[in-house]
Design a protein around this motif. Structure first.
Motif, PDB file in Angstrom:
ATOM      1  N   ARG A  17     -12.254   7.621   4.721  1.00  0.00           N
ATOM      2  CA  ARG A  17     -13.677   6.973   6.063  1.00  0.00           C
ATOM      3  C   ARG A  17     -14.103   6.022   5.838  1.00  0.00           C
ATOM      4  O   ARG A  17     -14.033   4.854   6.901  1.00  0.00           O
ATOM      5  CB  ARG A  17     -14.655   8.555   5.099  1.00  0.00           C
ATOM      6  CG  ARG A  17     -14.888   9.545   5.425  1.00  0.00           C
ATOM      7  CD  ARG A  17     -16.417  10.217   4.805  1.00  0.00           C
ATOM      8  NE  ARG A  17     -17.109   9.659   4.798  1.00  0.00           N
ATOM      9  CZ  ARG A  17     -18.213  10.348   4.492  1.00  0.00           C
ATOM     10  NH1 ARG A  17     -18.165  11.500   3.593  1.00  0.00           N
ATOM     11  NH2 ARG A  17     -19.334   9.877   4.506  1.00  0.00           N
ATOM     12  N   VAL A  18     -13.707   5.256   4.876  1.00  0.00           N
ATOM     13  CA  VAL A  18     -13.499   3.236   5.269  1.00  0.00           C
ATOM     14  C   VAL A  18     -12.949   2.988   5.795  1.00  0.00           C
ATOM     15  O   VAL A  18     -12.875   2.010   6.880  1.00  0.00           O
ATOM     16  CB  VAL A  18     -13.939   3.094   3.392  1.00  0.00           C
ATOM     17  CG1 VAL A  18     -13.796   1.614   3.583  1.00  0.00           C
ATOM     18  CG2 VAL A  18     -14.660   3.356   2.637  1.00  0.00           C
ATOM     19  N   LEU A  19     -11.498   3.708   6.115  1.00  0.00           N
ATOM     20  CA  LEU A  19     -10.792   3.120   6.883  1.00  0.00           C
ATOM     21  C   LEU A  19     -11.168   3.187   8.494  1.00  0.00           C
ATOM     22  O   LEU A  19     -10.173   2.577   8.973  1.00  0.00           O
ATOM     23  CB  LEU A  19      -8.817   2.831   6.675  1.00  0.00           C
ATOM     24  CG  LEU A  19      -8.622   3.150   5.226  1.00  0.00           C
ATOM     25  CD1 LEU A  19      -7.028   3.776   5.161  1.00  0.00           C
ATOM     26  CD2 LEU A  19      -7.822   2.018   5.400  1.00  0.00           C
ATOM     27  N   ALA A  20     -11.666   3.884   8.417  1.00  0.00           N
ATOM     28  CA  ALA A  20     -11.853   3.924   9.986  1.00  0.00           C
ATOM     29  C   ALA A  20     -12.898   3.423  10.474  1.00  0.00           C
ATOM     30  O   ALA A  20     -12.815   3.456  11.048  1.00  0.00           O
ATOM     31  CB  ALA A  20     -12.546   5.707   9.762  1.00  0.00           C
ATOM     32  N   ASP A  21     -14.212   3.342   9.647  1.00  0.00           N
ATOM     33  CA  ASP A  21     -15.083   2.508  10.408  1.00  0.00           C
ATOM     34  C   ASP A  21     -14.385   0.967  10.122  1.00  0.00           C
ATOM     35  O   ASP A  21     -14.835   0.151  10.508  1.00  0.00           O
ATOM     36  CB  ASP A  21     -15.750   1.781   8.706  1.00  0.00           C
ATOM     37  CG  ASP A  21     -16.671   3.149   8.408  1.00  0.00           C
ATOM     38  OD1 ASP A  21     -17.170   3.751   9.404  1.00  0.00           O
ATOM     39  OD2 ASP A  21     -17.953   3.273   7.675  1.00  0.00           O
ATOM     40  N   LEU A  22     -13.550   0.397   8.950  1.00  0.00           N
ATOM     41  CA  LEU A  22     -12.033  -1.119   9.077  1.00  0.00           C
ATOM     42  C   LEU A  22     -12.019  -0.969  10.747  1.00  0.00           C
ATOM     43  O   LEU A  22     -11.791  -2.020  11.442  1.00  0.00           O
ATOM     44  CB  LEU A  22     -11.362  -1.012   8.139  1.00  0.00           C
ATOM     45  CG  LEU A  22     -12.921  -0.856   6.335  1.00  0.00           C
ATOM     46  CD1 LEU A  22     -11.037  -1.282   5.499  1.00  0.00           C
ATOM     47  CD2 LEU A  22     -13.052  -2.841   7.074  1.00  0.00           C
ATOM     48  N   ALA A  23     -11.341   0.061  10.959  1.00  0.00           N
ATOM     49  CA  ALA A  23     -10.477   0.365  12.323  1.00  0.00           C
ATOM     50  C   ALA A  23     -11.192   0.193  13.601  1.00  0.00           C
ATOM     51  O   ALA A  23     -10.756  -0.447  14.582  1.00  0.00           O
ATOM     52  CB  ALA A  23      -9.606   1.603  12.235  1.00  0.00           C
ATOM     53  N   ALA A  24     -12.722   1.028  13.512  1.00  0.00           N
ATOM     54  CA  ALA A  24     -13.515   0.503  14.228  1.00  0.00           C
ATOM     55  C   ALA A  24     -13.913  -0.610  14.691  1.00  0.00           C
ATOM     56  O   ALA A  24     -14.294  -1.074  15.865  1.00  0.00           O
ATOM     57  CB  ALA A  24     -14.738   1.435  13.888  1.00  0.00           C
TER      58      ALA A  24
END
Length: 127
Positions: A17-24
């Motif tokens: 979930r945190v990686l998804a936000d960083l990627a976004a």
């Protein structure tokens, strides 16, 4: 092959979930991903001591990464809701609880669930 434990599932979900936000936000560089990994290592010990806290992992990992980024690069994630004034970071709410969200306290809106910044369009009033 052994099944993945609920603890490992919770840690992997928080990481994702945190990686998804960083990627976004296009900030998922190698050194930033290492910050996520460091948080997961530290939170593994924490949740082993308090298994009932597994639901809190996404918010805690997000806060850990946010703090690490602030020390090294600056505020993250910047608020996508407020179009004027000084740029400011979103906050995690609740600070310790299940179902964490990115919230803009300035505008009083819930912007996105942790892991969903890429789909945030404007936020909904926070409660």
């Amino acid at each position: 092959m052994d099944p993945v434990s609920p603890l490992e599932q919770a840690l992997h979900a928080a990481r994702a979930r945190v990686l998804a936000d960083l990627a976004a936000d296009e900030v998922a560089r190698a050194d930033v991903v290492s910050m996520v990994e460091n948080s997961v290592v530290e939170r593994r010990w924490w949740v082993e001591q308090w298994p009932d806290g597994a639901a809190y992992l996404p918010g805690l990992v997000a806060q850990d990464v946010q703090d690490a980024l602030l020390e090294r690069y600056g505020r993250w994630p910047l608020c996508p809701v407020c179009g004027s004034g000084d740029p400011h970071a979103l906050d995690v709410e609740p600070e310790l609880g299940p179902d964490p969200h990115w919230v803009c306290h300035k505008a009083g809106v819930r912007v996105a669930a942790i892991g969903s910044l890429g789909t945030a369009a404007g936020g909904t009033p926070s409660s």
